[in-house]
Design an enzyme around this catalytic site. Structure first.
Site, PDB file in Angstrom:
ATOM      1  CE1 TYR A 181     -48.883  27.956 -13.131  1.00  0.00           C
ATOM      2  CE2 TYR A 181     -49.164  26.400 -14.931  1.00  0.00           C
ATOM      3  CZ  TYR A 181     -49.318  26.725 -13.606  1.00  0.00           C
ATOM      4  OH  TYR A 181     -49.915  25.839 -12.745  1.00  0.00           O
ATOM      5  CB  CYS A 182     -44.988  29.857 -12.124  1.00  0.00           C
ATOM      6  SG  CYS A 182     -43.992  29.694 -10.627  1.00  0.00           S
TER       7      CYS A 182
END
Length: 606
Positions: A342-343
């Site tokens: 994530y990210c």
């Protein structure tokens, strides 16, 4: 404020602007000044004691330097400057003329209106009262004019123009009349109605928030007292079964008799805490994935301090991702794993996959990237904070403690949406004197983390500044990395309104991977686009052909689907391998139970 007519010719009621109890108002003003003194002391005291050092170069310096470049263009030619000034002055005169006509009962259209969704001017007196209407119009005209100065300035490089536009937006947001007591009718009326008690409460909250920030303002966005980790946030049952210097590995308890043979390893960003994916039972991606039959393992990153100053990306890969794979293999016996990043956790995962490919490490068989950038060409407004001068200043500051204080990053992210995440709370908290409402998402947002110096410097230089990952110039563990070496299937999720990892930026990164990439575009932004449970039936997502060519052309050929993308992703996962085995219980195969989820690292606060 005389009895001026509103836009319909009616006379507005000015009783709400008259102080009814001057003595009570005077007492409260005195109390407010007393609280303001406490706020000032809270800021000064840690600096006098040497507990707080303002070592980062004053950001005002970069603002002035950047905006001076814009000024040079307009002031270098007198005729050009005169034309710009005349345009602004003419707009002011039109507003003044319209105000006079409106006061005489004539219907007059505003020459500029707030953008759709702008909540700053919702109070009816912004339109009914000629004084406040004039302020609103003058502000909107000035803000638009300042933005156009940047847009039409010639000779600026792209980075300088980007920074100038961002700084102008921050400045115009800050000087909005909605942010000040005497120029906001709603604030003015509330102050009169409470005889200034709101100002006393607001100054008291300001002092408390500076104390909470250790000498810096920690802006209160949610009622933090209403949430407790493990009780009403991050509540999915699980166990910490391994711990390194930088990560705890959490294995969650199953909720189905059979589970997918491939376990799922989630690599969250180390900026903020992992439980954005486990806010509560209704919003938890972790719980939902468990209910679909995934054996879920999550990396919970440490909140670093001076001991972690030298922990770089190689350390985070070895002591986080590789450590997680070893833990999974020991706990389940499985070598084939599905992974999610994530990210920045996805950027780290991508770099790790390229490194693993060089090393012959093939335990990760599919990778899912949530709002992840690998190509930083179109990285959005965060690039404003990244150039050689700013990174050097940041590295100098981090060298003192070995880390970047979490409030610095939190402020930077809040500035990306200052109209939603800064000024409404400044007004609500410190002028209206109201506590913010409890909101789990903003509780998580305020739970900031520090960044180890080596890790953060490497990230800024190799990704935002030099874009080394897609150039084949990123080096880890002595290897030059190439995303083209990654042959496993990739599910690449972007969010349409993402300000942190723009959808275009995520799209452009797809072409660098060496295997099949499924690009999916979710509605909403960086958080809500990802944390969107199917049961809520909110937003939508788009699917299309392979992510090739121009993004806009790809988008015109997509199919829109209502609701969440989560089920689409699960179908994609099962298409890789849908074999099932009996559910695994944390602690099996001799795995030591170190703590209950959500663990100990997540509880360390800035």
């Amino acid at each position: 404020m005389d009895n001026q007519g509103d836009k319909s010719g009616k006379t507005p009621n000015l009783d709400n602007y008259v102080i009814k109890d001057p003595e009570a108002f005077a007492r409260n003003v005195a109390h407010m000044i007393e609280q303001a003194g406490k706020a000032a002391s809270a800021w000064v005291e840690p600096r006098e004691k040497g507990l707080k050092r303002d070592t980062i170069a004053d950001p005002v310096t970069d603002v002035v330097k950047t905006l001076s470049r814009v000024s040079e263009y307009w002031l270098s030619e007198p005729g050009r400057a005169l034309e710009a000034q005349t345009k602004l002055f003419a707009s002011y005169m039109t507003i003044w003329s319209n105000s006079i006509r409106r006061m005489s009962g004539e219907e007059v259209e505003d020459i500029v209106k707030p953008e759709k969704g702008d909540k700053r001017f919702a109070d009816e007196d912004w339109g009914k009262n000629a004084f406040f209407d004039f302020l609103k119009q003058a502000y909107l005209v000035t803000a638009n004019w300042a933005g156009e100065l940047v847009t039409h300035a010639e000779g600026l490089d792209d980075h300088t123009r980007h920074k100038a536009a961002f700084y102008v937006k921050q400045l115009t947001s800050a000087i909005s009349p909605s942010n000040f007591l005497l120029t906001n009718p709603e604030l003015y009326k509330e102050t009169v109605a409470s005889n200034g008690e709101n100002l006393v409460k607001g100054m008291k909250m300001l002092a408390e928030d500076i104390v909470a920030g250790g000498g810096d303002l920690r802006l209160r966005q949610s009622d933090m007292t209403k949430f407790t980790l493990g009780e009403n946030v991050a509540t999915t049952p699980g166990k910490v079964i391994a711990r390194s210097e930088v990560a705890e590995i959490i294995q969650y308890e199953p909720s189905t008799k059979d589970v997918l043979k491939r376990p799922l390893l989630i690599c969250p960003p180390w900026i903020n805490k992992f439980y954005i994916l486990d806010l509560n039972a209704e919003k938890s991606f972790v719980k939902w994935a468990i209910d679909q039959g995934h054996t879920v393992f999550v990396i919970s990153w440490v909140n670093p301090d001076h001991r972690h100053a030298l922990k770089d990306w190689t350390a985070y890969i070895n002591e986080g991702l590789r450590f997680g794979l070893d833990t999974i293999e020991g706990a389940t016996g499985e070598k084939a794993v599905n992974a999610i990043g994530y990210c920045v956790g996805g950027t780290l995962l991508s770099a790790a996959l390229a490194l693993f490919a060089r090393e012959g490490e093939n335990r990760i068989r599919s990778a899912t990237l949530f709002t992840t950038q690998v190509d930083f060409t179109y990285a959005g407004d965060l690039k404003v904070f990244v150039d050689e001068d700013q990174i050097r200043a940041l590295e100098t500051a981090m060298s003192a403690e070995g880390y970047l204080d979490g409030t610095r990053m939190a402020t930077a992210f809040n500035m990306l949406r200052s109209g939603d995440l800064i000024w409404p709370y400044v007004v609500n908290n410190y002028m209206r004197g109201r506590d913010p409402v409890p909101f789990d998402l903003l509780y998580w947002n305020a739970d900031a983390t520090r960044m180890s110096a080596a890790n953060h410097s490497y990230y800024l230089r190799n990704c935002y500044l030099d874009n080394n990952l897609v150039r084949g110039m990123m080096k880890l563990a002595g290897e030059n990395l190439s995303l083209g070496d990654i042959k496993i299937p990739i599910y690449n999720l972007a969010a349409k309104e993402d300000h942190i990892a723009p959808a275009l930026s995520v799209f452009t990164g797809c072409k660098y991977f060496g295997g099949d990439v499924t690009y999916v575009l979710a509605g909403s932004g960086h958080i809500a686009g990802v944390v969107n449970p199917p049961a809520k039936n909110k937003y939508q997502y788009w699917t299309g052909d392979s992510p090739l060519g121009a993004f806009d052309e790809w988008l015109t050929k997509t199919t829109e689907h209502p609701g969440s993308w989560w089920n689409h992703w699960h179908t994609w996962i099962e298409s890789q391998d849908d074999k099932r085995v009996p559910a695994r219980i944390p602690g099996e195969n001799g795995a030591e139970i170190l703590a209950e989820a959500p663990g100990t690292y997540v509880r360390i606060r800035v």
